[in-house]
Every structure is written in structure tokens, then in C-alpha cells.
Write a protein that holds these residues in place. Sequence first.
Motif, PDB file in Angstrom:
ATOM      1  N   ASN A 153       0.872  -1.379  -0.003  1.00 48.90           N
ATOM      2  CA  ASN A 153       0.021   0.012   0.121  1.00 48.90           C
ATOM      3  C   ASN A 153       0.891   1.404   0.003  1.00 48.90           C
ATOM      4  N   SER A 154       2.311   1.105   0.362  1.00 50.51           N
ATOM      5  CA  SER A 154       3.010   2.472   0.173  1.00 50.51           C
ATOM      6  C   SER A 154       3.653   2.538  -1.294  1.00 50.51           C
ATOM      7  N   ALA A 155       2.846   2.140  -2.111  1.00 48.83           N
ATOM      8  CA  ALA A 155       3.241   2.593  -3.747  1.00 48.83           C
ATOM      9  C   ALA A 155       3.120   4.014  -3.876  1.00 48.83           C
ATOM     10  N   PHE A 156       4.197   4.526  -4.556  1.00 54.06           N
ATOM     11  CA  PHE A 156       4.017   5.904  -5.128  1.00 54.06           C
ATOM     12  C   PHE A 156       2.749   6.232  -6.125  1.00 54.06           C
ATOM     13  N   ASP A 157       2.134   7.413  -5.828  1.00 56.26           N
ATOM     14  CA  ASP A 157       0.913   7.633  -6.926  1.00 56.26           C
ATOM     15  C   ASP A 157       1.496   7.997  -8.009  1.00 56.26           C
ATOM     16  N   ARG A 158       0.648   8.048  -9.239  1.00 54.79           N
ATOM     17  CA  ARG A 158       0.988   8.320 -10.607  1.00 54.79           C
ATOM     18  C   ARG A 158       1.669   9.681 -10.847  1.00 54.79           C
ATOM     19  N   ARG A 159       1.491  10.860 -10.063  1.00 53.46           N
ATOM     20  CA  ARG A 159       2.150  11.980 -10.217  1.00 53.46           C
ATOM     21  C   ARG A 159       3.612  11.936  -9.580  1.00 53.46           C
ATOM     22  N   VAL A 160       3.760  11.185  -8.630  1.00 52.37           N
ATOM     23  CA  VAL A 160       5.162  10.842  -8.067  1.00 52.37           C
ATOM     24  C   VAL A 160       6.118  10.165  -8.898  1.00 52.37           C
ATOM     25  N   ARG A 161       5.503   9.072  -9.670  1.00 52.77           N
ATOM     26  CA  ARG A 161       6.302   8.281 -10.676  1.00 52.77           C
ATOM     27  C   ARG A 161       6.543   8.993 -11.742  1.00 52.77           C
ATOM     28  N   GLU A 168      15.064  11.349 -13.357  1.00 52.14           N
ATOM     29  CA  GLU A 168      16.008  10.565 -13.981  1.00 52.14           C
ATOM     30  C   GLU A 168      16.558  11.064 -15.215  1.00 52.14           C
ATOM     31  N   GLU A 169      15.649  11.732 -15.810  1.00 53.62           N
ATOM     32  CA  GLU A 169      15.936  12.218 -17.289  1.00 53.62           C
ATOM     33  C   GLU A 169      16.813  13.610 -17.086  1.00 53.62           C
ATOM     34  N   GLU A 170      16.636  14.154 -16.026  1.00 56.66           N
ATOM     35  CA  GLU A 170      17.538  15.469 -15.830  1.00 56.66           C
ATOM     36  C   GLU A 170      18.761  14.944 -14.978  1.00 56.66           C
ATOM     37  N   GLY A 171      19.219  13.708 -14.853  1.00 60.62           N
ATOM     38  CA  GLY A 171      20.477  13.336 -14.256  1.00 60.62           C
ATOM     39  C   GLY A 171      20.610  13.507 -12.666  1.00 60.62           C
ATOM     40  N   VAL A 172      19.281  13.420 -12.018  1.00 62.29           N
ATOM     41  CA  VAL A 172      19.565  13.621 -10.593  1.00 62.29           C
ATOM     42  C   VAL A 172      20.260  12.333  -9.991  1.00 62.29           C
ATOM     43  N   VAL A 173      21.130  12.731  -9.079  1.00 62.98           N
ATOM     44  CA  VAL A 173      21.934  11.320  -8.312  1.00 62.98           C
ATOM     45  C   VAL A 173      21.873  11.722  -7.028  1.00 62.98           C
ATOM     46  N   VAL A 174      21.526  10.732  -6.201  1.00 66.00           N
ATOM     47  CA  VAL A 174      21.634  10.612  -4.720  1.00 66.00           C
ATOM     48  C   VAL A 174      22.952  10.155  -3.951  1.00 66.00           C
ATOM     49  N   ALA A 257      14.129  16.453  -7.803  1.00 68.55           N
ATOM     50  CA  ALA A 257      15.126  16.126  -7.095  1.00 68.55           C
ATOM     51  C   ALA A 257      14.882  15.417  -5.756  1.00 68.55           C
ATOM     52  N   LEU A 258      13.900  16.314  -5.029  1.00 69.20           N
ATOM     53  CA  LEU A 258      13.412  15.673  -3.628  1.00 69.20           C
ATOM     54  C   LEU A 258      12.688  14.358  -3.945  1.00 69.20           C
ATOM     55  N   CYS A 259      12.058  14.073  -4.962  1.00 69.97           N
ATOM     56  CA  CYS A 259      11.169  12.735  -5.258  1.00 69.97           C
ATOM     57  C   CYS A 259      12.243  11.679  -5.415  1.00 69.97           C
ATOM     58  N   SER A 260      13.389  12.050  -6.227  1.00 67.22           N
ATOM     59  CA  SER A 260      14.455  11.113  -6.372  1.00 67.22           C
ATOM     60  C   SER A 260      15.024  10.781  -5.037  1.00 67.22           C
ATOM     61  N   LEU A 261      15.398  11.609  -4.300  1.00 68.81           N
ATOM     62  CA  LEU A 261      15.980  11.557  -2.766  1.00 68.81           C
ATOM     63  C   LEU A 261      15.020  10.822  -1.886  1.00 68.81           C
ATOM     64  N   PHE A 262      13.880  11.063  -1.956  1.00 65.93           N
ATOM     65  CA  PHE A 262      12.806  10.065  -0.996  1.00 65.93           C
ATOM     66  C   PHE A 262      12.889   8.773  -1.657  1.00 65.93           C
ATOM     67  N   ASN A 263      12.755   8.553  -3.026  1.00 67.40           N
ATOM     68  CA  ASN A 263      12.764   7.107  -3.436  1.00 67.40           C
ATOM     69  C   ASN A 263      14.115   6.542  -3.067  1.00 67.40           C
ATOM     70  N   GLN A 264      15.076   7.092  -3.187  1.00 67.99           N
ATOM     71  CA  GLN A 264      16.350   6.301  -2.465  1.00 67.99           C
ATOM     72  C   GLN A 264      16.402   6.063  -1.012  1.00 67.99           C
ATOM     73  N   LEU A 265      16.069   7.008  -0.200  1.00 68.91           N
ATOM     74  CA  LEU A 265      15.731   6.814   1.068  1.00 68.91           C
ATOM     75  C   LEU A 265      14.995   5.793   1.361  1.00 68.91           C
ATOM     76  N   ILE A 266      13.760   5.963   1.102  1.00 70.43           N
ATOM     77  CA  ILE A 266      12.673   4.858   1.226  1.00 70.43           C
ATOM     78  C   ILE A 266      12.782   3.595   0.932  1.00 70.43           C
ATOM     79  N   ARG A 267      13.168   3.297  -0.342  1.00 67.87           N
ATOM     80  CA  ARG A 267      13.392   2.225  -1.195  1.00 67.87           C
ATOM     81  C   ARG A 267      14.581   1.333  -0.827  1.00 67.87           C
ATOM     82  N   VAL A 268      15.726   2.089  -0.569  1.00 67.17           N
ATOM     83  CA  VAL A 268      17.083   1.508  -0.548  1.00 67.17           C
ATOM     84  C   VAL A 268      17.624   1.662   0.759  1.00 67.17           C
ATOM     85  N   ASP A 269      18.062   2.917   1.080  1.00 65.85           N
ATOM     86  CA  ASP A 269      19.060   3.498   2.223  1.00 65.85           C
ATOM     87  C   ASP A 269      18.527   2.937   3.354  1.00 65.85           C
ATOM     88  N   TYR A 270      17.038   3.249   3.497  1.00 60.98           N
ATOM     89  CA  TYR A 270      16.684   2.637   4.877  1.00 60.98           C
ATOM     90  C   TYR A 270      15.311   2.036   4.829  1.00 60.98           C
TER      91      TYR A 270
END
Length: 315
Positions: A153-161, A168-174, A257-270
Motif C-alpha cells: 500500500n506504500s506504492a507511489f502515486d502516478r504523479r510521483v512516478r 532521472e531524465e535530468e540526471g539527478v543522483v543521490v 530532485a526531492l522525489c528522487s531523494l525520497f525514493n532512494q531513502l525509502i526504497r534503498v538506504d532505509y
Amino acid sequence: MIEIRRYSNTDKPVWDDFVKRSKNATFLHLRDYMDYHADRFDDFSLMAFNHHGKLTAVLPANIVGSTLYSHQGLTYGGWLTPVKHFTAVTMLEVWDAMMSFLKENSIRTLVYKAIPYIYHRYPADEDIYAIFRHGGQMTECNISTAIIASDPNSAFDRRVRRTLRHAEEEGVVVKASYDYATFWKILSDNLSNKYQAAPVHTLDEIELLHSRFPDNIRLHMAYIGEEAVAGAVMFVDGNVAHAQYSSANERGSATGALCSLFNQLIRVDYADHRYYDFGTSNEQHGLFLNTNLIEMKTGHGGRGIAYQIYKVDIK
């Protein structure tokens, strides 16, 4: 029979040892965290001992006039208790003894910040029952937003995806970072421009606290090329990875960039923590809800966690 005694600096080793073993404490309740702003608060923390003289509960607190606060310098912090040999009966005894102690010390009011359940290592709501028994009234409620990362149920909604794809297209790296000064500039400018406010911690304070708790206080930054465009300071303990601060500059906001950051923190780092807590979305002691902010957090799969504050009259 419970005896209540006021904390003194000589109690630090005993206090810290108890906090580390408590079922509902975090590193915020260790004295090296609490005392970084000791010059701003008149500490009036309490320690409860049972009839054998054994420490059975502690309350981080400060005093202003005839009001005791559980502690104004902390986001949360009621009675901290052990897992074993502590029941609702014991908590009522602690509260009865505390109320007598406060009355003897001419304290007329207790303002009590309950610890949200996601920070409990084991169920610990005995204090809420004791507040009810002593006629306490909720005077403030702030709403946080938390995610159980392993829950579908924690899946991101369409706007966040969609925003993630743009980032990713803009080259954001976390990346993990230690550049608190750069992030504090992004954060401070954002808070000043949007809310005419400043971070609760100064740069010197957050760097000091990171030096004391390097495993618990961590910085992550989002970059486009060499430019830092967003960041988040995480407070990490037990079940919860909590986003204490997160912010982006104009370029970071425009590129997701914040969406990319949150994705990395939620799905990977933590991902190994049960909860990712975005923090509250309120102003004016809970009476104003920042709907844009909470919709952003909800879009990442988060749902509501109440941060409750009670008032108890000392009769």
C-alpha cells in the motif's frame, strides 16, 4: 511505593543506560542530545525508583514558572519505561507519585508530549491511560506522515512516478554527504522565503549533534552534475528513519530532485527500517494543516501518525 527524584548531572551514566534499554526511548533522550541546548531550558527531568530503589522510569522534562513540560526541546518524550516488569499498574503508581511530587514543588500544570507509537520498540501506551485517569486533556495534535516501506500500500502515486522519471531524465543522483553547510544554505533560504522561519537547529548545532551521534544523524544530498540541489537530514533509531529536515533549491524543485531523494531513502538506504517518517505538516500548534505538503507525502505512500500533547492540572 514509587519515589520520584529530580535528575542531576551525576545521574548521566544511569540515565543513559536506562534509555538504551527502554522500550520507547530513542537517541533523542540520551543526555548528550538533550543537553546540547541546556542553556535554553531549565532542566527538570524526573527519575522514578521502585521500593527496592531500582530505577523504573525516567521523564525528560524542563520547567517554566509553575509549568512542567515533557521536554520543550524534544519532538516527543513522555515517561520512558522498560520492557519487563512494567505494567499499567506500575505506570499509575508512577503518575500518582509524580503528581504528589509536583504538588510539593509548587508545580501547577504538566504539559505532556506523548511518544508516537511508531517509535515504540514494544507497546508502551500505559502513560496515555494514566493521563486519562488523571483528567488530562489533549491540547495539541500534529499530523505526521509515515510509510511502511515493505507494505504494497506504500506504492507511489502516478504523479510521483512521473516526477521520478523526470528527475532521472535530468540526471539527478543521490549520495550520502557530510556537507551540512551547503544543505543548511538550501534549507535556510527555503524556510525564510516560504515561511519567514529558520531551522530549529543552527548549523553549528546540527554538526555538533552529528559528531555525537554519527550513526543516528545522517545527511543525504541530490546532485545534478556537481551542484547540490536538494537534501535531507535523517534521524535514525530503532524502527524509524525520520526525515528531520528536507529541502530543495529552485533547480531541485524544478527537476524533481526531492522525489528522487525520497525514493532512494525509502526504497534503498532505509528499506530495513519498519517506518519512514516524513514528519509533521502543521503550523499554529496543529490548528493549520499545510495541505500541499501533506499531499506530497501522501503521494509517496505515507499515511497519518498523530503527535499528541496533553495538559494535566495538578490538583
